[in-house]
Design a protein around this motif. Structure first.
Motif, PDB file in Angstrom:
ATOM      1  N   GLY A 223       0.783  -1.221   0.000  1.00  0.00           N
ATOM      2  CA  GLY A 223       0.000   0.000   0.000  1.00  0.00           C
ATOM      3  C   GLY A 223       0.813   1.268   0.000  1.00  0.00           C
ATOM      4  N   GLU A 224       2.035   1.211  -0.503  1.00  0.00           N
ATOM      5  CA  GLU A 224       2.886   2.391  -0.535  1.00  0.00           C
ATOM      6  C   GLU A 224       3.905   2.245  -1.661  1.00  0.00           C
ATOM      7  N   ARG A 225       4.613   3.313  -1.905  1.00  0.00           N
ATOM      8  CA  ARG A 225       5.627   3.312  -2.955  1.00  0.00           C
ATOM      9  C   ARG A 225       6.852   2.515  -2.509  1.00  0.00           C
ATOM     10  N   PRO A 226       7.426   1.709  -3.394  1.00  0.00           N
ATOM     11  CA  PRO A 226       8.598   0.921  -3.003  1.00  0.00           C
ATOM     12  C   PRO A 226       9.870   1.760  -3.032  1.00  0.00           C
ATOM     13  N   PRO A 227      10.909   1.319  -2.339  1.00  0.00           N
ATOM     14  CA  PRO A 227      12.215   1.950  -2.510  1.00  0.00           C
ATOM     15  C   PRO A 227      12.730   1.688  -3.923  1.00  0.00           C
ATOM     16  N   ASP A 228      13.596   2.556  -4.407  1.00  0.00           N
ATOM     17  CA  ASP A 228      14.103   2.403  -5.761  1.00  0.00           C
ATOM     18  C   ASP A 228      15.022   1.196  -5.908  1.00  0.00           C
ATOM     19  N   ARG A 229      15.714   0.837  -4.838  1.00  0.00           N
ATOM     20  CA  ARG A 229      16.697  -0.237  -4.920  1.00  0.00           C
ATOM     21  C   ARG A 229      16.323  -1.389  -3.987  1.00  0.00           C
ATOM     22  N   PRO A 230      15.780  -2.479  -4.531  1.00  0.00           N
ATOM     23  CA  PRO A 230      15.608  -3.670  -3.706  1.00  0.00           C
ATOM     24  C   PRO A 230      16.959  -4.141  -3.176  1.00  0.00           C
ATOM     25  N   VAL A 231      16.920  -4.927  -2.128  1.00  0.00           N
ATOM     26  CA  VAL A 231      18.141  -5.359  -1.461  1.00  0.00           C
ATOM     27  C   VAL A 231      18.734  -6.615  -2.092  1.00  0.00           C
ATOM     28  N   SER A 232      17.869  -7.551  -2.501  1.00  0.00           N
ATOM     29  CA  SER A 232      18.394  -8.834  -2.965  1.00  0.00           C
ATOM     30  C   SER A 232      17.327  -9.631  -3.696  1.00  0.00           C
TER      31      SER A 232
END
Length: 259
Positions: A223-232
């Protein structure tokens, strides 16, 4: 489902123990991967002329070997090898068929997971490559397993992000389900499960391609915007709760630009 370092061993103490194991395992993985990697260039490319990024297609690995670059993340400072962490009943090995190489995940009453890290093993910014694609083929899925109950998943691709405000890791687990229909979502707090393939679908046992818009999925389940860089990205196979066998092939894991 697993204990602290996610070496998966069966328990039969009921759903509470299964869910506790699942949570501890996911927290162990997520906490280890939640710290940003410093010293890496951030993506600033134009969308024009962006090519797919290959996370792994296993073509550079010899058949019969463990694929290079995948590691067992026990903690941020403790990255362990396949030889150090695998148990009997667990296999992650490159295979070859008709000139194509892929990785095969096999568990017999066990669970395995191995990870490639963004900023270490590949570079991923959702602004440039918002789509994740892979191919897989299920030879055998743990009988009677359900992401809602038994928790076993013959094949899964995890995308781990940062942490929530309580410090709990946030992940989306894309699964090849033994029993639930495609499109089913299951929530374990900051761990979200999305069934993207199922034994209920036709062509089980054949190669299938899965493609996901990570931002859309993240917004749907969190329900929100994701970070630009996933971790893994993590490959997972799990049959410890049912005590059954799972055998799933995975190939051509790619990050794709916007259409």
């Amino acid at each position: 489902m697993t204990h602290f370092v996610l070496r998966a061993h069966s328990t039969r103490s009921g759903r509470a123990v299964q869910q506790l194991g699942l949570w501890i395992g996911v927290v162990a993985l997520g906490v280890a991967l939640s710290f940003p990697v410093t010293g890496r260039a951030q993506s600033t490319s134009s969308h024009e002329d962006l090519a797919p990024t290959i996370v792994d297609n296993f073509e550079d690995d010899a058949p019969g070997t463990f694929p290079e670059g995948w590691v067992f993340v026990e903690s941020d400072e403790n990255i362990r090898s396949y030889e150090e962490t695998r148990d009997p009943g667990e296999i992650m090995e490159v295979r070859e068929e008709d000139g194509n190489r892929y990785v095969q995940l096999v568990t017999e009453g066990e669970a395995l997971r191995y990870t490639k890290r963004n900023g270490v093993d590949f570079e991923w910014n959702l602004k440039d490559h918002p789509r994740l694609k892979w191919r897989w083929r299920a030879h055998q899925l743990p009988e009677g397993a359900s992401e809602r109950d038994q928790n076993d998943t013959g094949g899964a691709v995890y995308v781990t992000f940062g942490s929530d405000w309580l410090g709990r890791p946030k992940s989306i687990k894309y699964t090849y389900s033994s029993s639930l229909p495609v499109g089913t979502t299951v929530s374990f707090g900051p761990l979200k499960v999305i069934v993207v393939d199922s034994a209920r679908e036709p062509r089980t046992g054949e190669w299938k391609t899965v493609q996901r818009r990570i931002r859309d999925d993240y917004r749907q389940v969190f329900g929100e915007r994701p970070p630009d860089r996933p971790v893994s990205i993590t490959l997972w196979s799990d049959s410890d709760t049912t005590g059954d066998e799972a055998k799933v092939d995975v190939d051509d894991i790619e990050l794709l630009p916007a259409r």
